[in-house]
Design an enzyme around this catalytic site. Structure first.
Site, PDB file in Angstrom:
ATOM      1  CG  ASP A   1      -2.286   0.639   0.940  1.00 44.42           C
ATOM      2  OD1 ASP A   1      -2.335   1.874   1.073  1.00 44.42           O
ATOM      3  OD2 ASP A   1      -3.279  -0.040   0.583  1.00 44.42           O
ATOM      4  CG  ASP A   2       0.258   6.064   0.954  1.00 47.31           C
ATOM      5  OD1 ASP A   2       1.268   6.364   0.308  1.00 47.31           O
ATOM      6  OD2 ASP A   2      -0.529   6.894   1.449  1.00 47.31           O
TER       7      ASP A   2
ATOM      8  NE  ARG B   1      -4.072  10.550   3.876  1.00 45.67           N
ATOM      9  CZ  ARG B   1      -3.684   9.363   3.445  1.00 45.67           C
ATOM     10  NH1 ARG B   1      -3.558   9.121   2.158  1.00 45.67           N
ATOM     11  NH2 ARG B   1      -3.403   8.405   4.287  1.00 45.67           N
TER      12      ARG B   1
ATOM     13  CE  LYS C   1      -6.481   0.590  -1.098  1.00 46.11           C
ATOM     14  NZ  LYS C   1      -6.012   0.267   0.269  1.00 46.11           N
TER      15      LYS C   1
ATOM     16  CG  ASP D   1      -6.604   5.544  -2.213  1.00 49.35           C
ATOM     17  OD1 ASP D   1      -7.748   6.036  -2.215  1.00 49.35           O
ATOM     18  OD2 ASP D   1      -6.063   5.107  -1.176  1.00 49.35           O
ATOM     19  CG  MET D   2      -9.540  10.471  -6.307  1.00 51.30           C
ATOM     20  SD  MET D   2     -10.611  11.531  -5.345  1.00 51.30           S
ATOM     21  CE  MET D   2     -11.028  12.755  -6.537  1.00 51.30           C
TER      22      MET D   2
ATOM     23  CB  CYS E   1      -9.384   2.732  -3.241  1.00 51.06           C
ATOM     24  SG  CYS E   1      -9.150   3.209  -1.524  1.00 51.06           S
TER      25      CYS E   1
ATOM     26  CG  ASP F   1      -9.990   4.017   4.584  1.00 48.39           C
ATOM     27  OD1 ASP F   1      -9.710   3.099   3.791  1.00 48.39           O
ATOM     28  OD2 ASP F   1      -9.571   5.177   4.450  1.00 48.39           O
TER      29      ASP F   1
HETATM   30  C1  GLA Z   1      -6.915   5.485   1.725  1.00 47.16           C
HETATM   31  C2  GLA Z   1      -7.340   4.063   1.486  1.00 47.16           C
HETATM   32  C3  GLA Z   1      -6.618   3.157   2.454  1.00 47.16           C
HETATM   33  C4  GLA Z   1      -5.134   3.306   2.291  1.00 47.16           C
HETATM   34  C5  GLA Z   1      -4.744   4.749   2.483  1.00 47.16           C
HETATM   35  C6  GLA Z   1      -3.295   4.979   2.141  1.00 47.16           C
HETATM   36  O1  GLA Z   1      -7.400   5.979   2.912  1.00 47.16           O
HETATM   37  O2  GLA Z   1      -8.707   3.922   1.605  1.00 47.16           O
HETATM   38  O3  GLA Z   1      -7.011   1.829   2.261  1.00 47.16           O
HETATM   39  O4  GLA Z   1      -4.776   2.851   1.014  1.00 47.16           O
HETATM   40  O5  GLA Z   1      -5.511   5.609   1.637  1.00 47.16           O
HETATM   41  O6  GLA Z   1      -2.915   6.279   2.292  1.00 47.16           O
END
Ligand code: GLA
Length: 768
Positions: free
Chosen positions: A394-395, A471, A504, A506-507, A554, A576
């Protein structure tokens, strides 16, 4: 399914398997007027519901009261500023500064199939895909191969196009309606064309649908929410005036959802008339029901006109996104199952749609930003032992991102964390026997990034104003082609740099400070929509160039869980909030419209990071089973007993996922309503198999009897009933043999079946 035109009365009759929709072209001024939407009718002759014959104020007979006619007639696509004071479907500003619009029938066409909508996601005819042939889906060049489905049902469709004119503005307005062989949905969209009377006309409102319902006591159902609390059902009696939800956040949003149901006051899961509307779009929207002085209800849906305008120059066209409407005479559940089937058969294109998705483990809740190659490999090794199939990083793997303050836009590996680089990590993970997936947030730019230092004007912002951070990040101006091309090149570079099988996307923030350096001052009102078109173009390129990639959309959890995104990705991260109990309401609201196969759902660690609740590992598994199923925890650190349960849950997933993914979903009990327990069922299409999940949220002493009456079974079939035993990863040997009639009408007695809060049971029924 059929669409017919009855020339004498100028009536259009659209039939789906169980519903009929009718409209008529009025003799006066050629207005398209709504006649009927409800249960299927045999004939087109009605007793003049719109009073087109007997109306005392019909302008052809009573010109002096034209206004009264306009203000009460049920229009198919209501105009602006001429005397219908209810809310309109479209408006303009023409070069003379006038805003009024009107619409009169010109011609029509009825044909097989359904045209694509340029640049927009849309439902399509589903025949070839479902038959397992190689087929090219509408709009795109995506080649679909080898659906696992053996279902041979016809999935064709028919379309009606009604060309209308607004002569004073030189506009052509085409109303599109499509119906399907295998579904009770009706899909509508609109096309505007400037025929050249004026060089430019500014569209200031261009909704996608209007449906007029005749007098009854109705309720509305909206899906309201917040971050980590998405799509809770909100049902209210419909009073007079306008009742609407909308988003002007640049995405469909956590807060409100592009959905409205209008149902009879007494309608419930299994009874009563329900009209559901869902918008195939991922940006700003409005969904509104307006109850008039005459107890008519006008339902409108489309792009939110707030901060929207569009220059339509001579010869140009503008297409609205489409709205899907479903009428059910048998309650909310039937509406739900129509949406699920429509999306599985006519909207989602991914080749994963009918396939079991790899069980993934995501490191977000396991490590947040604090990870490196060694940690990820340790997780992967342990995960492999337990039967997990994919690691998703992930991030935090790029730029110098060790928290959420920087680096969005700098899509190169942080070698301090991932020593040896991304390919090295992916190769190692593959060598362990796991697939590899990655997180990106391609639409964003951090002020603290090399990208921003090089291109400060690439962020959406208004010159002379300090842009609002959210953010600590800004949004890239995807209305600009060079920025889209750059973003795509970055995603492409990452995906091609190693064997990456899942993304994944994301936004994580919503739009503010609407200003684009790529648009002139007269076109700034186009930015919201152009942004969404930009996202769609990027995702289209992605799925075309990487057709084998499993894409999960996402947005800060589930802020962009909508049919538009489902056109590109077969699954979307639902929320989340991964707490099993919170998920009951979130998943119930989401599954009101979207198939279980689309809901990203993971087992996470306890105390839960969002709410601090401790629930049994077993229950977390059963709740995640109702979605895509995966893990979001550090498998090397959770209690041994939980670790040992993972292989049993993996077995459970493999045993039941085909049924969960392809079956009919039925709500049996809702914790939100009864405050004690929750229960849902998935029944196979041929009713030979069913899976029942029961979650006892709060236990009470001396509980009242809990007899669970199942649904959707065949009363004439006999079923064996066994419990899934998490201790063995198998079903119990003991079985109960009961008739479908007994299971549904007399029920099964679950009184005292479990002691404690948050306990749960999984029951499997099989025809014998
Ligand atoms: C969002 C996604 C999470 C995760 C974070 C990472 O909030 O919904 O699942 O990936 O970003 O920063």
């Amino acid at each position: 399914m059929n669409i017919e035109f009855f020339e004498q009365e100028r009536i259009f009759k659209l039939d789906t398997p169980n519903t009929t929709y009718m409209l008529q072209i009025a003799d006066t001024e050629g207005f398209p007027v709504h006649l009927y939407y409800g249960r299927r009718l045999r004939d087109h002759i009605l007793d003049d519901p719109a009073r087109l014959k007997l109306h005392p104020f019909m302008p052809s007979k009573n010109e002096r009261e034209r206004c009264s006619f306009l203000d009460c007639t049920p229009f198919e696509y209501p105009n602006h500023g001429l005397g219908d004071y209810r809310d309109d479907a479209f408006s303009v500003i023409n070069p003379d500064g006038h805003t009024a619009t009107s619409l009169s029938y010109s011609t029509h066409r009825i044909y097989d199939g359904k045209p694509a909508i340029p640049g927009l996601p849309a439902t399509f005819e589903g025949n070839a895909v479902q038959k397992g042939d190689t087929a090219v889906c509408a709009v795109t060049n995506i080649t679909e191969t080898g659906s696992d489905s053996t279902d041979s049902q016809e999935r064709g469709c028919k379309t009606l196009e009604i060309l209308c004119l607004d002569e004073a503005n030189g506009l052509e307005i085409t109303l599109y309606y499509s119906v399907f062989d295998d579904n009770d949905a009706i899909v509508r969209s609109v096309k505007f064309k400037n025929t050249g009377k004026y060089n430019n006309i500014k569209l200031t409102k261009a909704l996608s649908t209007c449906v007029e319902l005749y007098g009854a006591e109705y309720d509305t159902i909206f899906l309201h929410g917040s971050w980590a609390r998405e799509r809770w059902m909100d049902r209210q009696p419909l009073g007079y005036g306008k009742h609407s939800v909308s988003s002007c956040r640049g995405e469909s949003s956590h807060q409100e959802h592009p959905f409205i149901a209008v149902c009879e006051r007494g309608a419930d899961e299994d009874h009563g008339h329900v009209y559901g509307f869902n918008f195939v779009y991922s940006g700003n929207f409005i969904a509104q029901a307006e109850r008039s002085q005459f107890d008519q209800v006008r339902v409108l849906m489309g792009i939110d006109p707030v901060d929207f305008s569009w220059n339509l120059r001579a010869g140009e066209e503008f297409h609205t996104p489409e709205v899907i409407s479903v009428f059910s005479a048998e309650g909310i559940g039937t509406m739900t199952r129509n949406f699920h089937d429509l999306y599985r058969n006519h909207l989602i294109r991914s080749r994963y749609l009918h396939r079991k998705r790899p069980i993934l483990i995501n490191n977000w809740e396991a490590t947040y930003f604090d990870f490196d190659t060694d940690k990820l490999i340790a997780i992967a090794k342990q995960a492999k032992e337990y039967g997990i199939e994919m690691l998703v990083m992930d991030d935090g793997w790029f730029g110098h991102r060790n928290d959420d303050n920087s680096s969005l836009g700098d899509w190169y590996v942080n070698e301090n964390k991932l020593k040896g680089g991304l390919k090295h990590l992916v190769d190692e993970v593959n060598a362990i026997g796991l697939k590899f997936g990655i997180w990106m947030e391609p639409e964003m730019i951090s002020p603290d990034s090399d990208l921003f230092r090089e291109h400060p004007d690439w962020a959406i912002q208004i010159p002379g104003r300090k842009p609002t951070l959210s953010r600590a990040q800004l949004v890239l101006d995807l209305s600009r082609k060079e920025i889209r091309d750059y973003v795509f090149s970055q995603v492409e570079k990452v995906l091609k740099s190693a064997h990456i099988e899942y993304l994944k996307w994301d936004m994580n923030r919503q739009l503010t400070d609407l200003g684009s350096s790529g648009l002139d001052k007269d076109s700034q009102g186009e930015l919201f929509h152009r942004y969404v078109l930009g996202v769609y173009e990027l995702q289209e390129r992605l799925v075309s160039e990487f057709p084998d990639l499993l894409l999960e959309n996402c947005s800060g959890g589930g802020a962009r869980f909508d049919p538009g995104m489902l056109y590109y990705s077969p699954q979307i991260w639902t929320s989340d909030d991964t707490d099993a109990i919170e998920r009951l309401a979130i998943q119930q609201g989401t599954a009101l419209i979207y198939p279980l196969s689309t809901m990203g759902a993971h087992v996470s660690d306890c105390p839960n990071h969002a709410v601090g609740r401790v629930t049994p590992f077993e229950t977390r598994g059963y709740v995640a089973l109702a979605g895509t199923f995966g893990y979001e925890l550090d498998v090397t650190k959770i209690p041994k007993a939980d670790q040992e349960m993972i292989p049993k849950q993996v077995a459970m997933y493999h045993k039941y996922n085909d049924l969960v993914r392809e079956g009919d979903y039925l709500r049996v009990a809702s914790y939100q309503e009864n405050h004690e327990w929750d229960c849902w069922e998935v029944v196979s299409k041929d009713k030979s198999e069913a899976l029942v999940t029961l979650v006892q949220v709060l236990n009470h002493a001396n509980m009242k009897p809990r007899v669970v009456k199942l649904k959707g079974l065949d009363p004439d079939k006999t079923y064996s009933l066994r419990y899934f035993d998490i201790g063995t990863g198998n079903e119990t040997d003991e079985e109960l043999v009961l008739g479908g009639d007994v299971l549904m009408y007399a029920g099964i007695n679950m009184t005292g079946a479990y002691n404690g809060d948050f306990r749960s049971r999984l029951l499997h029924l099989k025809e014998i």
